[in-house]
Design an enzyme around this catalytic site. Sequence first.
Site, PDB file in Angstrom:
ATOM      1  N   LYS A 190      10.074 -12.614  -5.839  1.00  0.00           N
ATOM      2  CA  LYS A 190      11.422 -12.548  -4.745  1.00  0.00           C
ATOM      3  C   LYS A 190      11.120 -14.342  -4.186  1.00  0.00           C
ATOM      4  CE  LYS A 190       9.578 -11.043  -1.086  1.00  0.00           C
ATOM      5  NZ  LYS A 190       9.272 -12.462   0.017  1.00  0.00           N
ATOM      6  N   ARG A 204       8.758  -9.045   8.113  1.00  0.00           N
ATOM      7  CA  ARG A 204       8.207  -8.507   7.973  1.00  0.00           C
ATOM      8  C   ARG A 204       8.310  -7.069   8.391  1.00  0.00           C
ATOM      9  NH1 ARG A 204       3.004  -7.329   7.478  1.00  0.00           N
ATOM     10  NH2 ARG A 204       2.899  -7.941   9.228  1.00  0.00           N
ATOM     11  N   ARG A 236      -1.869  -7.411 -16.755  1.00  0.00           N
ATOM     12  CA  ARG A 236      -2.041  -8.489 -16.017  1.00  0.00           C
ATOM     13  C   ARG A 236      -3.789  -8.920 -16.678  1.00  0.00           C
ATOM     14  NH1 ARG A 236       0.131 -10.364 -11.252  1.00  0.00           N
ATOM     15  NH2 ARG A 236      -1.530  -9.631  -9.967  1.00  0.00           N
ATOM     16  N   ARG A 268      -8.904  -8.316 -13.676  1.00  0.00           N
ATOM     17  CA  ARG A 268      -9.605  -8.645 -12.350  1.00  0.00           C
ATOM     18  C   ARG A 268      -9.462  -6.397 -11.610  1.00  0.00           C
ATOM     19  NH1 ARG A 268      -5.802 -13.631 -10.424  1.00  0.00           N
ATOM     20  NH2 ARG A 268      -4.544 -11.829 -10.306  1.00  0.00           N
ATOM     21  N   ARG A 319      -2.208  -0.259  -2.668  1.00  0.00           N
ATOM     22  CA  ARG A 319      -2.026  -2.281  -2.086  1.00  0.00           C
ATOM     23  C   ARG A 319      -0.120  -1.614  -1.415  1.00  0.00           C
ATOM     24  NH1 ARG A 319      -4.124  -5.660  -5.547  1.00  0.00           N
ATOM     25  NH2 ARG A 319      -2.393  -5.483  -6.724  1.00  0.00           N
TER      26      ARG A 319
END
Length: 216
Positions: free
Chosen positions: A14, A88, A127, A160, A171
Amino acid sequence: MKVHILLGPPGSGKGTQAQRLVEKFKLNHLSTGDILRDAVSKGTEIGLRAKAIMASGKLVDDDTVNGLVFARLRQGFEGDVLFDGYPRTLQQAEALGEFLSTQMIELGHVLSVAVPDGVLEARVVGRRVCSNCGAIYHVETKPPKQDGICDLCGSPLKHRSDDTAEAFRSRMAEFNATFQPLLGFYERKPNFRSVDGNLAPEQVFESLVKLFAECA
Ligand SMILES: [Zn+2]
């Protein structure tokens, strides 16, 4: 002046799309971070309040964020505004709606970059990051030439702890608890459009441009 809104989860691309829309349509890019920094540096009353909240390690509350945004909108803009990262929360969206109607400012496009959670999870979990130079790879979509080794500097790649499925899901659950009511609020608006964010960034941009070029 019209106010446009771009919505999407973290990892949807985004931010990059917002930047490109701003350039293409000569919009004023408004992020709450920029407004906050500006108000703090100018030492306005609300800026000082926000600064004190941040200094105490807390998140700036909805009313303060709204106050900052409305103060900036009251100063006016040449041309349209694109919000990125605001509103938000549902509370912010409702307050913005009221503010815009009292100020006779038109709400333009509300565009959502929609990416299924499973796709976002695959992007994050695959990732790999170079432990030395920070170059980013993906085991499926952008693998290094040699497994586990950075193409650029030859250092080992790492996975990570933020990029595990477990961390991602936690999350995402937190994000969705706030985001889904916000999305539900805008989905009912006649100027709401959703684009398929599960496409190449260039195709996503083309879809957004097409919608943007229509009258809001
Ligand atoms: Zn490297």
